[in-house]
Design a protein around this motif. Structure first.
Motif, short mmCIF file in Angstrom:
data_model
loop_
_atom_site.label_atom_id
_atom_site.label_comp_id
_atom_site.label_asym_id
_atom_site.label_seq_id
_atom_site.Cartn_x
_atom_site.Cartn_y
_atom_site.Cartn_z
N ASP A 1 -16.15 28.50 77.55
CA ASP A 1 -17.03 28.16 76.42
C ASP A 1 -16.63 26.88 75.72
OD1 ASP A 1 -18.68 30.44 76.68
OD2 ASP A 1 -17.19 31.65 75.64
N LEU A 2 -15.60 26.20 76.19
CA LEU A 2 -15.13 24.97 75.55
C LEU A 2 -15.60 23.74 76.31
CD1 LEU A 2 -11.42 25.83 74.63
CD2 LEU A 2 -13.46 25.97 73.18
N ASP A 3 -16.07 22.76 75.56
CA ASP A 3 -16.42 21.46 76.14
C ASP A 3 -15.30 20.47 75.92
OD1 ASP A 3 -19.18 22.27 76.75
OD2 ASP A 3 -19.35 22.38 74.58
N PHE A 4 -14.46 20.75 74.93
CA PHE A 4 -13.26 19.96 74.64
C PHE A 4 -12.27 20.89 73.96
CE2 PHE A 4 -15.81 19.60 70.82
CZ PHE A 4 -14.90 19.70 69.79
N VAL B 1 -8.82 16.86 72.80
CA VAL B 1 -8.73 16.36 74.17
C VAL B 1 -10.05 16.70 74.85
CG1 VAL B 1 -7.51 16.53 76.38
CG2 VAL B 1 -6.23 16.72 74.24
N MET B 2 -10.68 15.69 75.44
CA MET B 2 -11.95 15.93 76.12
C MET B 2 -11.92 15.37 77.53
SD MET B 2 -14.68 13.18 74.53
CE MET B 2 -15.91 13.46 75.78
N PRO B 3 -12.73 15.95 78.41
CA PRO B 3 -12.82 15.41 79.77
C PRO B 3 -13.36 13.98 79.75
CG PRO B 3 -13.90 17.56 79.62
CD PRO B 3 -13.58 17.12 78.23
N SER B 4 -12.85 13.18 80.65
CA SER B 4 -13.30 11.80 80.80
C SER B 4 -13.18 11.43 82.27
CB SER B 4 -12.46 10.86 79.93
OG SER B 4 -12.86 9.53 80.10
N GLY B 5 -14.27 11.51 82.99
CA GLY B 5 -14.23 11.26 84.42
C GLY B 5 -13.39 12.33 85.11
N GLU B 6 -12.42 11.90 85.88
CA GLU B 6 -11.54 12.82 86.60
C GLU B 6 -10.33 13.25 85.77
OE1 GLU B 6 -12.06 14.23 89.70
OE2 GLU B 6 -14.04 13.33 89.45
N SER B 7 -10.15 12.65 84.60
CA SER B 7 -8.99 12.98 83.77
C SER B 7 -9.45 13.43 82.39
CB SER B 7 -8.04 11.79 83.68
OG SER B 7 -8.69 10.70 83.06
N HIS B 8 -8.61 13.22 81.40
CA HIS B 8 -8.91 13.61 80.02
C HIS B 8 -8.44 12.51 79.08
CE1 HIS B 8 -8.77 17.39 82.22
NE2 HIS B 8 -9.66 17.81 81.34
N VAL B 9 -9.06 12.46 77.92
CA VAL B 9 -8.64 11.52 76.88
C VAL B 9 -8.42 12.34 75.61
CG1 VAL B 9 -11.02 10.90 76.26
CG2 VAL B 9 -9.17 9.36 75.69
N GLY B 10 -7.32 12.05 74.93
CA GLY B 10 -6.99 12.77 73.72
C GLY B 10 -6.72 11.83 72.57
N VAL B 11 -7.04 12.28 71.37
CA VAL B 11 -6.75 11.49 70.17
C VAL B 11 -6.12 12.39 69.12
CG1 VAL B 11 -8.53 9.73 70.51
CG2 VAL B 11 -9.09 11.78 69.24
N GLN B 12 -5.18 11.81 68.39
CA GLN B 12 -4.62 12.51 67.24
C GLN B 12 -5.45 12.11 66.03
OE1 GLN B 12 -0.63 11.63 66.13
NE2 GLN B 12 -0.90 9.42 66.19
N LEU B 13 -5.62 13.05 65.13
CA LEU B 13 -6.47 12.86 63.96
C LEU B 13 -5.70 13.21 62.70
CD1 LEU B 13 -9.39 14.85 65.55
CD2 LEU B 13 -9.43 12.39 65.21
N ARG B 14 -6.11 12.66 61.60
CA ARG B 14 -5.54 13.00 60.29
C ARG B 14 -6.68 13.42 59.37
NH1 ARG B 14 0.19 12.34 59.08
NH2 ARG B 14 0.95 11.28 60.91
N SER B 15 -6.36 14.34 58.49
CA SER B 15 -7.32 14.80 57.50
C SER B 15 -6.67 14.67 56.13
CB SER B 15 -7.68 16.26 57.77
OG SER B 15 -8.47 16.76 56.72
N SER B 16 -7.42 14.18 55.17
CA SER B 16 -6.85 14.03 53.83
C SER B 16 -7.24 15.17 52.91
CB SER B 16 -7.31 12.72 53.21
OG SER B 16 -8.71 12.71 53.08
N ASP B 17 -8.09 16.09 53.40
CA ASP B 17 -8.61 17.11 52.50
C ASP B 17 -8.02 18.49 52.71
OD1 ASP B 17 -11.83 17.56 54.17
OD2 ASP B 17 -9.79 17.75 54.87
#
Length: 163
Positions: free
Chosen positions: A37-40, A55-71
Motif C-alpha cells: 500500500d506504499l508508494d514511498f 524515500v521514493m522509487p526513481s527508475g531502477e533505484s530510489h531517491v531519499g531526502v531528509q526533511l526538517r519541520s519547525s512546527d
C-alpha cells in the motif's frame, strides 16, 4: 512499492552526507510496513521529532531526502491540506523543508512543501488511514489517478530539491 532494506534506504539520500545517512534513524519496523500500500517510504525520527525522511522509487533505484519541520510540539487547530496527496487535516499537516544537496544546501538553500505530518499519504489516498471528517474530498479521479497525482507531486518536490 517493493520492501526496502536498511542499506538501500541509507544509500538513497541525496541531501545529506554519507555519515549523516549512516547515523539517521531508520524505522525498526521495516518488515511490518504495509509495502503493498506504499508508494514511498516516509517516517519521522523518534529521537528528533523535527526530522523526517522520505524515500521514493526513481527508475531502477530510489531517491531519499531528509526533511526538517519547525512546527513540532505546536498545537495547530486550523485545517490544512497536504500538497502531495490533497488530504485535509486538522493539525496534521506540516511545512517540511529539505536542504538542497551540496554547496547550495551548505549555503542554506532549501525547498519546502506542506505535507501530511506523518508522511502517510499513500495510506490516506487508499483509505487505509483516516484523516477524520472531511479529510478526503470527493473527487472524480479514480484511485489510480489519485495515486499518480500524489507521486507526480512528490517527484516534482524531489526535482526541486535536487535541481
Amino acid at each position: 512499492m517493493k520492501p526496502l532494506t536498511e542499506r538501500e534506504i541509507r544509500g538513497a539520500f541525496v541531501n545529506c552526507t554519507k555519515g549523516e545517512a549512516k547515523r539517521l534513524s531508520v524505522p525498526r519496523d521495516l518488515g511490518d510496513r504495509p509495502w503493498d500500500d506504499l508508494d514511498f517510504l516516509g517516517w519521522r525520527d523518534p529521537q528528533a521529532p523535527d526530522r523526517a525522511y522520505l524515500v521514493m522509487p526513481s527508475g531502477e533505484s530510489h531517491v531519499g531526502v531528509q526533511l526538517r519541520s519547525s512546527d513540532t510540539g505546536t498545537s495547530q487547530t486550523r485545517r490544512s491540506m497536504c500538497s502531495m496527496c490533497v488530504t485535509v487535516h486538522t493539525g496534521g499537516v506540516s511545512l517540511l523543508v529539505a536542504p538542497k544537496p551540496g554547496k547550495a544546501g551548505k549555503q542554506g538553500n532549501s525547498v519546502g512543501a506542506y505535507m501530511c505530518s506523518d508522511l502517510a499519504c499513500s495510506l490516506y489516498v487508499r483509505g487505509k488511514k483516516d484523516a477524520g471528517v472531511g479529510g478526503r474530498l470527493r473527487e472524480s479521479l479514480t484511485l489510480e489517478e489519485q495515486i499518480d497525482r500524489t507521486m507526480t507531486n512528490l517527484a516534482a518536490f524531489i526535482a526541486r530539491v535536487t535541481a
